[in-house]
Design an enzyme around this catalytic site. Structure first.
Site, PDB file in Angstrom:
ATOM      1  N   HIS A  79      89.784  30.887 -95.944  1.00  0.00           N
ATOM      2  CA  HIS A  79      88.402  30.236 -96.357  1.00  0.00           C
ATOM      3  C   HIS A  79      87.342  31.428 -96.805  1.00  0.00           C
ATOM      4  O   HIS A  79      86.334  31.192 -96.989  1.00  0.00           O
ATOM      5  CB  HIS A  79      87.986  29.349 -95.427  1.00  0.00           C
ATOM      6  CG  HIS A  79      87.760  29.575 -94.196  1.00  0.00           C
ATOM      7  ND1 HIS A  79      86.841  30.561 -93.394  1.00  0.00           N
ATOM      8  CD2 HIS A  79      88.434  29.299 -92.965  1.00  0.00           C
ATOM      9  CE1 HIS A  79      86.935  30.510 -92.402  1.00  0.00           C
ATOM     10  NE2 HIS A  79      87.998  29.987 -91.905  1.00  0.00           N
ATOM     11  N   HIS A  80      87.957  32.697 -96.303  1.00  0.00           N
ATOM     12  CA  HIS A  80      86.857  33.826 -96.607  1.00  0.00           C
ATOM     13  C   HIS A  80      85.657  33.563 -95.911  1.00  0.00           C
ATOM     14  O   HIS A  80      84.597  34.196 -96.742  1.00  0.00           O
ATOM     15  CB  HIS A  80      87.084  33.883 -98.282  1.00  0.00           C
ATOM     16  CG  HIS A  80      88.485  33.966 -98.786  1.00  0.00           C
ATOM     17  ND1 HIS A  80      89.311  34.830 -98.524  1.00  0.00           N
ATOM     18  CD2 HIS A  80      88.772  32.802 -99.535  1.00  0.00           C
ATOM     19  CE1 HIS A  80      90.474  34.244 -99.238  1.00  0.00           C
ATOM     20  NE2 HIS A  80      90.153  33.454-100.058  1.00  0.00           N
ATOM     21  N   CYS A  81      85.606  33.149 -94.749  1.00  0.00           N
ATOM     22  CA  CYS A  81      84.040  33.053 -94.075  1.00  0.00           C
ATOM     23  C   CYS A  81      83.071  32.174 -94.989  1.00  0.00           C
ATOM     24  O   CYS A  81      81.976  32.534 -94.988  1.00  0.00           O
ATOM     25  CB  CYS A  81      83.609  34.389 -94.046  1.00  0.00           C
ATOM     26  SG  CYS A  81      84.614  35.255 -92.720  1.00  0.00           S
ATOM     27  N   ALA A  82      83.856  31.130 -95.875  1.00  0.00           N
ATOM     28  CA  ALA A  82      82.982  30.416 -96.819  1.00  0.00           C
ATOM     29  C   ALA A  82      83.494  28.926 -96.737  1.00  0.00           C
ATOM     30  O   ALA A  82      83.789  28.418 -97.763  1.00  0.00           O
ATOM     31  CB  ALA A  82      83.001  31.189 -98.245  1.00  0.00           C
ATOM     32  N   GLN A  83      83.424  28.488 -95.468  1.00  0.00           N
ATOM     33  CA  GLN A  83      84.133  26.926 -95.407  1.00  0.00           C
ATOM     34  C   GLN A  83      83.218  25.933 -96.128  1.00  0.00           C
ATOM     35  O   GLN A  83      83.913  25.084 -96.959  1.00  0.00           O
ATOM     36  CB  GLN A  83      83.989  26.720 -94.024  1.00  0.00           C
ATOM     37  CG  GLN A  83      85.188  27.313 -93.254  1.00  0.00           C
ATOM     38  CD  GLN A  83      85.203  26.931 -91.894  1.00  0.00           C
ATOM     39  OE1 GLN A  83      84.264  27.079 -90.972  1.00  0.00           O
ATOM     40  NE2 GLN A  83      86.394  26.837 -91.067  1.00  0.00           N
TER      41      GLN A  83
END
Length: 211
Positions: free
Chosen positions: A167-171
């Site tokens: 999620h690339h620190c972008a939930q």
């Protein structure tokens, strides 16, 4: 007080802290083609001058007596002890290379690679590129109908193709697009078109395995 996290933009776009008017701006060295464990923190002098030190050690003091301690002026006040000398030299060399190459030249090349990648990846069956912004950075977030991003990344890794999955620190963004995770292919000044072609073939292999 406004702090700008420029880690994702410093290696791709021209930045002028005076034009931005921000109080602080930070970026990391490894995203500037430099070493890990080092970065840059810019701060307005008057704000830094009003702040107490956050660590104690050599070079951050002015005078020390039994009665009181006074601290050095910024930036020395915040640079206690021996600095990361080798890492800073490496970051300096990386920034010199960026300046010599030209940030506009790097950005232009990245846009060329990005356009090529969008055209090639759009031909992969069951592949979706998330988002359609007017201005896109040098990366693409992808999903495949046939495979979870983690599984796809594992298969790509077998072909020595490096992508990120998760999620690339972008939930909140994952929630916005109703996906559990994405694949992320990132491009830079060293990316070449044949690497995009290998990515396409790798994704086609993923689809063949899981499809």
């Amino acid at each position: 007080v406004v702090l700008v996290d420029a880690a994702q933009s410093a290696a791709h776009l021209a930045i002028n802290v005076q034009d931005l008017g921000c109080d602080f701006l930070a970026f990391s060295g490894h995203k500037m083609y430099g070493p890990t464990g080092v970065g840059v923190l810019y701060g307005k002098y008057d704000i830094l001058d009003s702040m107490p030190p956050w660590q104690g050690g050599g070079e951050m003091i002015d005078q020390v007596t039994f009665e009181k301690t006074t601290y050095a002026k910024p930036p020395a006040r915040f640079e206690a002890g021996t600095p990361a000398i080798a890492e800073v030299i490496g970051l300096g060399a990386a920034i010199d290379w960026i300046n010599k190459t030209g940030i506009s030249a790097i950005h232009g090349y990245e846009l060329e690679i990005l356009k090529y990648a969008e055209e090639k990846l759009s031909q992969v069956s069951g592949l979706h590129i998330l988002g359609n912004p007017k201005k896109r950075g040098a990366l693409l977030s992808l999903t495949l109908d046939s495979a979870h991003p983690h599984d796809a990344a594992m298969i790509l890794d077998e072909d020595y193709i490096a992508v990120r999955s998760g999620h690339h620190c972008a939930q909140p963004v994952m929630d916005r697009f109703h996906v559990p995770a994405t694949l992320r292919a990132s491009f830079a000044a060293y990316t070449e078109k044949w690497e995009i072609d290998r990515l396409v073939k790798g994704l086609e292999r993923v689809d063949k395995i899981f499809g």
